[in-house]
Scaffold this active site. Sequence first.
Site, PDB file in Angstrom:
ATOM      1  N   ASP A 181       0.838  -1.200   0.000  1.00  0.00           N
ATOM      2  CA  ASP A 181       0.000   0.000   0.000  1.00  0.00           C
ATOM      3  C   ASP A 181       0.874   1.252   0.000  1.00  0.00           C
ATOM      4  OD1 ASP A 181       0.837  -0.548   2.674  1.00  0.00           O
ATOM      5  OD2 ASP A 181      -0.683   0.831   3.424  1.00  0.00           O
ATOM      6  N   HIS A 212       6.260   9.620   1.435  1.00  0.00           N
ATOM      7  CA  HIS A 212       4.990  10.318   1.657  1.00  0.00           C
ATOM      8  C   HIS A 212       4.939  11.712   1.032  1.00  0.00           C
ATOM      9  CE1 HIS A 212       4.116   7.761   5.550  1.00  0.00           C
ATOM     10  NE2 HIS A 212       4.543   7.034   4.525  1.00  0.00           N
ATOM     11  N   GLU A 229      11.813  -1.439   3.504  1.00  0.00           N
ATOM     12  CA  GLU A 229      11.672  -0.008   3.744  1.00  0.00           C
ATOM     13  C   GLU A 229      12.871   0.735   3.162  1.00  0.00           C
ATOM     14  OE1 GLU A 229       9.225   1.665   4.909  1.00  0.00           O
ATOM     15  OE2 GLU A 229       7.972   0.222   5.984  1.00  0.00           O
ATOM     16  N   GLU A 261      -0.076  -0.987   5.629  1.00  0.00           N
ATOM     17  CA  GLU A 261       0.978  -0.591   6.578  1.00  0.00           C
ATOM     18  C   GLU A 261       0.886   0.888   6.909  1.00  0.00           C
ATOM     19  OE1 GLU A 261       4.947   0.994   7.805  1.00  0.00           O
ATOM     20  OE2 GLU A 261       3.788   1.486   6.002  1.00  0.00           O
TER      21      GLU A 261
END
Length: 359
Positions: free
Chosen positions: A69, A332, A155, A126
Amino acid sequence: MDLFADPVELTKALIDIPSPSHEEEAIANAIQAALEALDGVEVIRRGNTVIARTNRGLGERIVLAGHIDTVPIADNVPHHVEGDVLWGCGAVDMKSGMACYLHAFAALCNSDDLAFDLTLICYEAEEVAAEYNGLAHLEADVPELLQGSLALLGEPSGGIIEAGCQGSIRVKVVAHGTRAHSARAWLGHNAAHDLAGVLGRVAAYEPRVVTIAGCEYREGLNVVGLSGGVATNTLPDEAALTINFRFAPDRSLADAKQHLEDTLALEENLELLYDDAVPGALPGLDAPAAQGLLAAVGGNYRAKFGWTDVSRFSSLGVPAVNFGAGDPGFAHKIDEQCPIDQIRTVADTLTAYLTGASV
């Protein structure tokens, strides 16, 4: 979806399937179909989490895990390329890492060069509350699927190892007073003023810097939210501070909670409410299975300052590290981007490690 494609092309394909949290069905379907086309691989689907496993009796098992996601799309899908940089939602967090893991699993699952059995976990949700996290569901329901000699989480880590992670506790300190007109303050009690002591103690706190297995973790205690007040001429009858404690993984969650409460030293009229509390994870670099990965990255590693799902593996006794492409500082962001050469470097490093070529 061609799992054997160049990892950069695979990253592009993953970015171009929109998958904000709770909308992962399309990308999970594509991943499942591609994995089911591989010979001799066990594929499991739970919700929008897809697991694939080899069972070749190779002695040790390595877990490759990553979330599928993303945060909400911000006009950054489909991908685009500018020079040597790939742009798009998930380019860093973490479709590039997921592409490297998918590619390595497909290329090696039936190879004579594979040195370990593999478990690949592509999990949902997540980026939202932990109650939806696909890896958390596996941890609770089928923890045996998370077992291995070492777990790698894709990550973003700049192409080197970011070891372990810090724990995090978020609390709210609430004060209750009596509302009154500010011109007649003696008729009420100002709840905001009752927070002055704890606010001062947080501001004066001196955090630790802790070195564990060569990794430097920097703790922090901070007010991250303030609320209260109903009107500019009225004493607030309730006020609150939201406080976040980031702690090094040498503290257990229980120890961290006790340290936080001792530090806040709340007056009797203040209320303490826990909003979130997750443990950290020790570096795990002393695990025998981690030595080959250390060699593959040229011995380059650092501490992970944030919290990641490596903590879930650590809680099960499985050493875990973060290893993926991209600068986590771009996660993000609208201009999320990843250097193309770093994706290929991570993919090559992963292959060298999983085939034992780095030892």
